[in-house]
Scaffold this motif. Structure first.
Motif, short mmCIF file in Angstrom:
data_model
loop_
_atom_site.label_atom_id
_atom_site.label_comp_id
_atom_site.label_asym_id
_atom_site.label_seq_id
_atom_site.Cartn_x
_atom_site.Cartn_y
_atom_site.Cartn_z
N ILE A 139 0.85 -1.18 0.00
CA ILE A 139 0.00 0.00 0.00
C ILE A 139 0.89 1.24 0.00
CG2 ILE A 139 -1.85 1.23 1.18
CD1 ILE A 139 -2.59 -1.38 2.55
N PRO A 140 1.11 1.91 -1.18
CA PRO A 140 1.89 3.16 -1.19
C PRO A 140 1.11 4.27 -0.47
CG PRO A 140 1.68 2.19 -3.39
CD PRO A 140 0.69 1.49 -2.52
N LEU A 141 1.84 5.14 0.23
CA LEU A 141 1.19 6.20 1.00
C LEU A 141 1.61 7.60 0.57
CD1 LEU A 141 1.23 4.68 4.62
CD2 LEU A 141 -0.64 4.73 2.97
N PHE A 142 2.91 7.93 0.57
CA PHE A 142 3.30 9.31 0.28
C PHE A 142 4.76 9.34 -0.17
CE2 PHE A 142 4.34 8.50 4.65
CZ PHE A 142 5.57 9.11 4.85
N ASN A 143 5.15 10.50 -0.68
CA ASN A 143 6.54 10.76 -1.07
C ASN A 143 7.28 11.33 0.13
OD1 ASN A 143 8.95 11.58 -2.15
ND2 ASN A 143 8.07 12.66 -3.90
N PRO A 144 8.33 10.66 0.63
CA PRO A 144 8.99 11.10 1.86
C PRO A 144 10.07 12.16 1.66
CG PRO A 144 9.94 9.05 1.16
CD PRO A 144 8.89 9.37 0.14
N VAL A 200 2.30 -4.56 23.31
CA VAL A 200 3.53 -3.79 23.48
C VAL A 200 4.60 -4.26 22.51
CG1 VAL A 200 5.31 -3.09 25.12
CG2 VAL A 200 2.96 -3.38 25.89
N LEU A 201 4.69 -5.58 22.32
CA LEU A 201 5.68 -6.13 21.39
C LEU A 201 5.38 -5.70 19.96
CD1 LEU A 201 8.15 -8.01 21.58
CD2 LEU A 201 6.65 -9.90 20.96
N LEU A 202 4.10 -5.68 19.59
CA LEU A 202 3.72 -5.23 18.25
C LEU A 202 4.07 -3.75 18.05
CD1 LEU A 202 2.32 -5.69 15.53
CD2 LEU A 202 0.14 -5.15 16.64
N ALA A 203 3.78 -2.92 19.05
CA ALA A 203 4.13 -1.51 18.95
C ALA A 203 5.63 -1.32 18.84
CB ALA A 203 3.58 -0.75 20.15
N THR A 204 6.39 -2.10 19.60
CA THR A 204 7.86 -2.03 19.53
C THR A 204 8.35 -2.43 18.15
OG1 THR A 204 7.99 -2.58 21.88
CG2 THR A 204 9.99 -2.87 20.57
N TRP A 205 7.76 -3.48 17.62
CA TRP A 205 8.15 -3.96 16.29
C TRP A 205 7.88 -2.91 15.22
CZ3 TRP A 205 5.21 -5.69 11.92
CH2 TRP A 205 5.95 -6.39 10.98
N LEU A 206 6.70 -2.27 15.28
CA LEU A 206 6.38 -1.23 14.29
C LEU A 206 7.33 -0.05 14.40
CD1 LEU A 206 2.47 -1.25 14.42
CD2 LEU A 206 3.93 -2.07 12.57
N GLY A 207 7.62 0.35 15.65
CA GLY A 207 8.55 1.46 15.82
C GLY A 207 9.93 1.15 15.28
N GLY A 231 5.46 3.53 2.14
CA GLY A 231 4.12 3.00 2.41
C GLY A 231 4.18 1.84 3.38
N ILE A 232 3.20 0.94 3.25
CA ILE A 232 3.07 -0.19 4.17
C ILE A 232 2.91 -1.46 3.35
CG2 ILE A 232 1.62 -1.25 5.94
CD1 ILE A 232 0.85 1.50 6.89
N VAL A 233 3.58 -2.51 3.77
CA VAL A 233 3.40 -3.85 3.22
C VAL A 233 2.72 -4.69 4.28
CG1 VAL A 233 4.55 -5.93 2.40
CG2 VAL A 233 5.38 -3.71 1.68
N LEU A 236 0.41 -11.28 5.75
CA LEU A 236 -0.62 -11.93 6.57
C LEU A 236 -1.28 -10.90 7.50
CD1 LEU A 236 0.83 -15.41 7.54
CD2 LEU A 236 -1.13 -14.92 6.09
N PHE A 237 -1.58 -9.71 6.92
CA PHE A 237 -2.24 -8.61 7.61
C PHE A 237 -1.39 -8.00 8.72
CE2 PHE A 237 -5.73 -11.38 6.09
CZ PHE A 237 -6.27 -10.50 5.16
N ALA A 238 -0.13 -8.39 8.82
CA ALA A 238 0.78 -7.75 9.78
C ALA A 238 1.46 -6.59 9.06
CB ALA A 238 1.82 -8.75 10.28
N PRO A 239 1.33 -5.36 9.56
CA PRO A 239 1.86 -4.19 8.83
C PRO A 239 3.37 -4.07 8.98
CG PRO A 239 0.86 -3.50 10.89
CD PRO A 239 0.60 -4.97 10.78
N MET A 240 4.02 -3.68 7.88
CA MET A 240 5.46 -3.43 7.89
C MET A 240 5.74 -2.28 6.94
SD MET A 240 8.64 -6.05 7.25
CE MET A 240 8.34 -6.22 5.49
#
Length: 727
Positions: A139-144, A200-207, A231-233, A236-240
């Motif tokens: 999912i593309p989001l923006f130009n950084p 908390v682990l999921l939030a840590t992973w995303l950060g 953007g986001i990949v 299995l519905f896990a955001p990266m």
């Protein structure tokens, strides 16, 4: 995240294209690079943010395509310029086909309405399939770039010389500090996957993934690249998160490209080092838990996923840039496709051209990457089924269909429409494969190995127990001493028992005097009563004599002291009946093992068979043993202290809440079946009681197919049990 563009596939048929006059698109950019000691040209498709690398002869040919020069004329001029390095007609056909597919060149035919509509349909189909595939969605989001330009000085500092020195010092010191507290760290790490820690682990992973991608972006800007998209990949519905740093391909220095690929792991490992320093210096449980989350996520997961060269993540791009093996994965896929067509379908196709790397490297990487890709995909699908239950099963079914379905459809269409397919060979191969699978499921045996921890002990040893309550004053033997029958082993004292013996003896003498007095006075009735009193006193006196004799412990037989339960209890009070010593007879050594429930039936069937036994301290050569019998009941009791983990043994134990003495202070965590293994031949002279080791039995455990099924079922059940444990 950097995406690699595939090389052109070999054409299935050659068409007459020499008279066409294609032209290169005006918005295509070209940069010169030195790669592998050779000059090459990097073509940038600005609209699609894709990069392609061409050799000197290929670029010379492409540069001549101006819309007025025919392909035949361009091929001739290329031969004049490059000499013997010019392109052959087949190579030109392959190159033109690839250039058209990548939209680098256009012709009147490719610009017609039908071709454009066909391209739009293919692109729309790929977009639809990608949008519904639960395995991965982009999912593309923006130009950084507006955010990154002000951070260019920071990127120069981080990925400069001083940044590298600081990184090395911090990571090295953190690794040393963590090593000093390794036992405490591994113990605390067991709680990372607890259910209450998931969010908390999921939030840590995303950060950390945001920091990871920011590292790629800053490194790309540091060396003059352009970050086109972020953007986001969803895997299995896990955001990266992701950033597009494919512009790094046009950077000339290969080590600069390696740094761009490694920048994400560089940033995450630095975060893990900071977290390790926080964990080792803080005493706040909450702070230490957050630091532990960062350490595990930023180090373990980064090394397992991003650094793996078999997946097209950072480690792969670092490898191909450092070794100068571009398109290694693409070459591998083309080799697999060609080998399948040639050997499975019988189509006589030419092997793919491999400009870089030896054929052995390409083939080895292709096979390894294919196996790894299957392992990862199957693991992800099984994880979804385990963690999401019914929803996970639906996701797994859809993902399998989208993953395998298009490939199967292409193969079916090729088999039905391609006249070059040798259907007889295909039939024989299919039949052979089906027969092989059936044999693996029903015929091919599978052998398992049952390993039993054991200890050498005496067969039917003599247990020496205390005959009377008393204080242990003297213990004259220790473990390993040779004793003879009747030898004094220990002495105890019981002051109360001795005083009672003297009192009873005095009462007996007094009673005897009264009895004689009654006889002299002819008091027959009183004399009879006194006789009964004397009999009672003599009985009690005999009991006391027996108990007093029990205070001196003697050996019941010749032998060796095999076990001493009260060696540290000299001077303490010991109750009657407690075990004092165990005496074994030389030549009666046997081995006592504890069988796990999964292997107990195999050991029962193998009763009387020989097994290999290895004892610690006796070298690598096994000694011979024979299974005597397996006891019918599983027990938690620990038959010998040397088998327990608290004494350095292999079996986990826990305190026994129902222990009555030191001999059963610990018990097994899981019940096991005792098994007796006799020594065969002259091995008795070589072993010593108390030696530990293991016996290994190789036995048939069903068929290969059922073993794979059972292993998969056990794996799923283990994951479900882990999930229930963390709830």
């Amino acid at each position: 995240m950097k995406l690699e563009t595939p090389l052109p596939p070999a054409p299935h048929l050659t068409v007459d294209i020499l008279g066409l006059c294609p032209s290169v698109r005006d918005d295509v950019r070209v940069a010169v690079q030195v790669y592998g000691g050779r000059t090459c040209y990097v073509i940038e498709d600005v609209l699609r943010s894709k990069f392609y690398r061409l050799g000197l002869a290929e670029y010379t040919f492409v540069s001549l395509l101006d819309g007025q020069t025919t392909i035949a004329e361009a091929m001739g001029q290329t031969a004049e310029i490059c000499g013997s390095d010019g392109l052959e007609e087949r190579e030109v056909a392959t190159l033109c086909k690839w250039l058209l597919e990548c939209s680098i060149i256009t012709t009147e035919q490719s610009s017609c309405e039908n071709r454009l509509e066909e391209g739009r349909v293919k692109q729309q189909t790929r977009r639809v399939l990608g949008g519904v595939n639960p395995m991965i969605q982009k999912i593309p989001l923006f130009n950084p770039m507006p955010v990154l330009r002000p951070l260019d000085p920071l990127g120069k500092l981080i990925f400069g010389v001083w940044g590298g020195v600081v990184w090395s010092l911090v990571v090295g010191y953190a690794a040393f500090a963590l090593w000093e507290s390794w036992d405490a760290f591994t113990g605390a790490g067991m709680h990372v996957l607890a259910r209450q820690n998931w969010l908390v682990l999921l939030a840590t992973w995303l950060g950390l993934k945001l920091i990871h991608e920011a590292g790629h972006a800053l490194a790309c800007r540091r060396f003059g690249g352009h970050v086109r998209e972020s953007g986001i990949v969803l895997i299995l519905f896990a955001p990266m998160p992701y950033v597009d740093v494919t512009s790094g391909w046009k950077i000339d220095g290969k080590w600069q490209r390696v740094i761009i690929s490694a920048a994400g792991m560089y940033a995450e490992i630095f975060c893990a080092a900071i977290a390790a320093l926080v964990w080792t210096s803080s005493f706040d449980p909450l702070v230490r838990q957050h630091a532990m989350n960062v350490i595990v996520t930023a180090s373990l997961m980064t090394l397992l996923v991003n650094a793996n060269p078999l997946m097209r993540f950072d480690g792969y791009y670092m490898m191909i840039d450092a070794l100068e093996l571009p398109n290694l994965a693409t070459h591998g896929r083309r080799w697999l496709a060609t080998a399948t067509r040639r050997y499975f379908l019988g189509i006589d196709v030419r092997g793919p051209d491999r400009g870089e790397g030896s054929p052995a490297i390409v083939v080895a990487y292709a096979i390894a990457a294919l196996v790894w890709r299957w392992i990862v995909c199957v693991s992800l699908l099984l994880s979804a089924e385990v963690l999401m239950h019914g929803v996970g099963k639906a996701i797994a079914i859809v993902a399998i269909g989208l993953w395998v379905g298009p490939t199967c459809c292409r193969w079916i269409r090729m088999i039905l429409q391609n006249r070059l397919v040798r259907h007889r060979r295909l039939g024989w191969i299919t039949a052979a494969a089906s027969a092989t699978l059936w044999m693996c499921w029903s015929v091919v045996p599978w052998y398992s190995r049952g390993t039993v921890p054991l200890v050498v002990d005496y067969h039917h040893p003599h247990e020496v127990r205390i005959g009377a309550d008393g204080f242990l004053d003297e213990l004259s033997v220790s473990v390993g001493d040779v004793v003879s029958r009747g030898q004094i082993l220990a002495r105890l004292s019981n002051r109360e028992l001795e005083l009672e013996y003297r009192d009873v003896l005095l009462d007996l003498e007094t009673s005897d005097a009264r009895y004689r007095g009654f006889l002299s006075s002819e008091s027959i009735a009183a004399a009879g009563v006194e006789q009964k009193v004397q009999a009672s006193l003599r009985s009690r006196l005999a009991q006391l004599e027996g108990q007093l004799s029990g205070l001196v412990v003697c050996s019941p037989a010749d032998g060796v002291i095999a076990q001493c339960d009260v060696q540290s209890c000299v001077g303490t009070f010991i109750h009657r009946g407690e075990r004092l010593l165990v005496i074994g007879s030389h030549g009666s050594e046997t081995m006592l093992g504890l069988v796990d429930q999964a292997d107990v039936e195999a050991f029962r069937r193998a009763q009387g068979q020989r097994v290999d036994v290895r004892l610690w301290g006796m070298g690598e050569r096994p000694i011979a043993g024979r299974i005597d019998r397996v006891l019918p009941r599983a027990e938690l009791s620990l038959p010998h202290a040397a088998l327990g983990a608290d004494a350095g043994g292999p079996l986990p134990v826990r305190p026994n809440p129902q222990a009555t003495d030191d001999s059963d202070a610990m018990e097994l965590i899981a019940p096991r079946f005792p098994v007796l293994i006799d020594l065969v031949g002259g091995e008795t002279d070589r072993v010593l009681p108390g030696q530990t080791g293991y016996a290994r039995l190789v036995y048939r455990d069903g068929t290969l197919g059922r073993a794979v099924r059972d292993s998969l079922t056990d794996w799923i059940e283990d994951k479900r049990a882990m999930l229930r444990m963390h709830r």
